[in-house]
Design a protein around this motif. Sequence first.
Motif, PDB file in Angstrom:
ATOM      1  N   ALA A  60      34.637  36.387  40.567  1.00  0.00           N
ATOM      2  CA  ALA A  60      33.897  35.602  39.731  1.00  0.00           C
ATOM      3  C   ALA A  60      34.331  35.613  38.281  1.00  0.00           C
ATOM      4  O   ALA A  60      35.285  36.325  37.930  1.00  0.00           O
ATOM      5  CB  ALA A  60      32.545  36.337  39.370  1.00  0.00           C
ATOM      6  N   PRO A  61      33.992  34.253  37.318  1.00  0.00           N
ATOM      7  CA  PRO A  61      34.478  34.277  36.085  1.00  0.00           C
ATOM      8  C   PRO A  61      34.509  35.518  35.327  1.00  0.00           C
ATOM      9  O   PRO A  61      35.454  35.588  34.404  1.00  0.00           O
ATOM     10  CB  PRO A  61      33.448  33.244  35.585  1.00  0.00           C
ATOM     11  N   GLU A  62      33.510  36.535  35.371  1.00  0.00           N
ATOM     12  CA  GLU A  62      33.420  37.775  34.695  1.00  0.00           C
ATOM     13  C   GLU A  62      34.729  38.544  35.105  1.00  0.00           C
ATOM     14  O   GLU A  62      35.340  39.287  34.228  1.00  0.00           O
ATOM     15  CB  GLU A  62      32.100  38.515  35.178  1.00  0.00           C
ATOM     16  N   TRP A  63      35.057  38.577  36.261  1.00  0.00           N
ATOM     17  CA  TRP A  63      36.356  39.506  36.842  1.00  0.00           C
ATOM     18  C   TRP A  63      37.580  38.700  36.131  1.00  0.00           C
ATOM     19  O   TRP A  63      38.284  39.498  35.497  1.00  0.00           O
ATOM     20  CB  TRP A  63      36.364  39.141  38.554  1.00  0.00           C
ATOM     21  N   ALA A  64      37.464  37.330  36.265  1.00  0.00           N
ATOM     22  CA  ALA A  64      38.685  36.741  35.638  1.00  0.00           C
ATOM     23  C   ALA A  64      38.926  36.779  34.287  1.00  0.00           C
ATOM     24  O   ALA A  64      39.844  36.750  33.509  1.00  0.00           O
ATOM     25  CB  ALA A  64      38.940  35.308  36.205  1.00  0.00           C
TER      26      ALA A  64
END
Length: 87
Positions: free
Chosen positions: A45-49
């Motif tokens: 997810a964008p949070e991870w990236a």
Amino acid sequence: RPGTDAALACAVMHVLFRDGFSDRDYLARYTDVPAELEAHLKVKAPEWAGAITGLGVEEIEDFARAIGTTRRTYFRLGYGFSRSRNG
């Protein structure tokens, strides 16, 4: 951050699958294991990236949405992945 483009690409694909912007018919016809790719990207997810790339979640979401809503998107490749050891 240099070297974090793969994390960004995974998050963008995550958003494209999640928000229905992927062309599943095309993927089924012309690629290998698209369902497995989608399953792999569920945790990217964008949070991870964002934690890896230094980009904000909103920046990643906006970029992915721009790609998903643009009828023809073109990426010029030749640097980055293809010039690295595992490219």
